[in-house]
Write a protein that holds these residues in place. Structure first.
Motif, mmCIF file in Angstrom:
data_model
loop_
_atom_site.group_PDB
_atom_site.id
_atom_site.type_symbol
_atom_site.label_atom_id
_atom_site.label_comp_id
_atom_site.label_asym_id
_atom_site.label_seq_id
_atom_site.Cartn_x
_atom_site.Cartn_y
_atom_site.Cartn_z
ATOM 1 N N HIS A 117 -43.378 -32.434 13.918
ATOM 2 C CA HIS A 117 -42.703 -31.872 14.812
ATOM 3 C C HIS A 117 -41.300 -32.628 15.200
ATOM 4 N N THR A 160 -41.854 -28.457 12.563
ATOM 5 C CA THR A 160 -41.726 -27.538 13.644
ATOM 6 C C THR A 160 -40.800 -28.029 14.794
ATOM 7 N N GLU A 162 -39.763 -28.234 18.376
ATOM 8 C CA GLU A 162 -40.634 -27.973 19.632
ATOM 9 C C GLU A 162 -39.209 -27.833 20.901
#
Length: 227
Positions: A117, A160, A162
């Motif tokens: 992330h 990802t 975030e």
């Protein structure tokens, strides 16, 4: 423990973002940027925040966005305007393509670390009209990032982006950070970069309003506290 890269500027939003990532149980790796910004004092705040959380490594990248210019934050000839909490046009404090560049570095760092992330404290509610703070930008960057690295395009690993503060007001960000014990005393939000925050630029006024609406005392010093 999964790893997460956190873009840590030393400001209110990135500090809260760091606290969110920690609360999720990630092994966090903050990355900050010395881009020859007027308010480079924020980097001292970033170092203190990183130390507060006892991170294994705080990476500081130097990239000269002063050479590009075009922003009051990188060109001393362009004046930082007085604050307008209702501003939605792009102000002169916008730094061309800054988050595009920063996220690109962060994605590369995440690939090397094996992080899953990347956290960034962008916000599209109480913000200064910056195009690279909008959810549309993050969505497009994520789509591009999925094809941009060996980790994502070849190995099939997901990294990802975030944005936990995307839809929060400054009041909500203050409340969230306070709940998570974020060390706001180390943050620096002022665009002018003095030892004390000016209290009159966009960033200061948005911050002051956020703390006032949250009913929380802002722990940093200001030249003036006008909302």
């Amino acid at each position: 423990m999964e790893k997460a890269v956190v873009l840590l500027s030393g400001g209110l939003d990135s500090c809260t973002c760091m606290a969110v990532a920690k609360s999720k149980g990630y092994d966090v790796y903050p990355i900050s940027f010395n881009y020859h910004q007027r308010h480079s004092i924020e980097l001292e705040g970033a170092k203190k925040i990183a130390a507060y959380y006892g991170v294994k490594k705080h990476l500081i990248i130097e990239t000269n966005m002063e050479a590009i210019g075009g922003s009051a934050l990188t060109d001393e000839k362009i004046e930082v305007p007085e604050g307008d909490v209702n501003r939605h046009s792009v102000p002169p404090t916008y730094v061309p393509a800054r988050n595009l560049i920063f996220l690109s570095y962060a994605m590369g760092y995440a690939e090397v670390l094996g992080a899953t992330h990347v956290y960034i404290g962008v916000n599209s509610v109480d913000y200064s009209g910056y195009p690279d703070c909008r959810p549309e930008f993050i969505q497009k960057f994520q789509a591009l990032a999925n094809y941009a690295t060996t980790a994502t395009a070849v190995e099939g690993r997901k990294i990802t982006i975030e944005t936990p503060l995307q839809d929060l007001s400054k009041k909500d960000i203050v409340l969230l950070g306070t709940k998570l014990g974020a060390p706001f005393q180390f943050t620096h939000s002022c665009y002018k970069g003095g030892e004390k925050a000016c209290g009159i630029c966009d960033s200061c006024k948005l911050r002051l309003r956020g703390f006032a609406e949250a009913g929380v005392e802002d722990p940093i010093d200001y030249e003036t506290r006008e909302i």
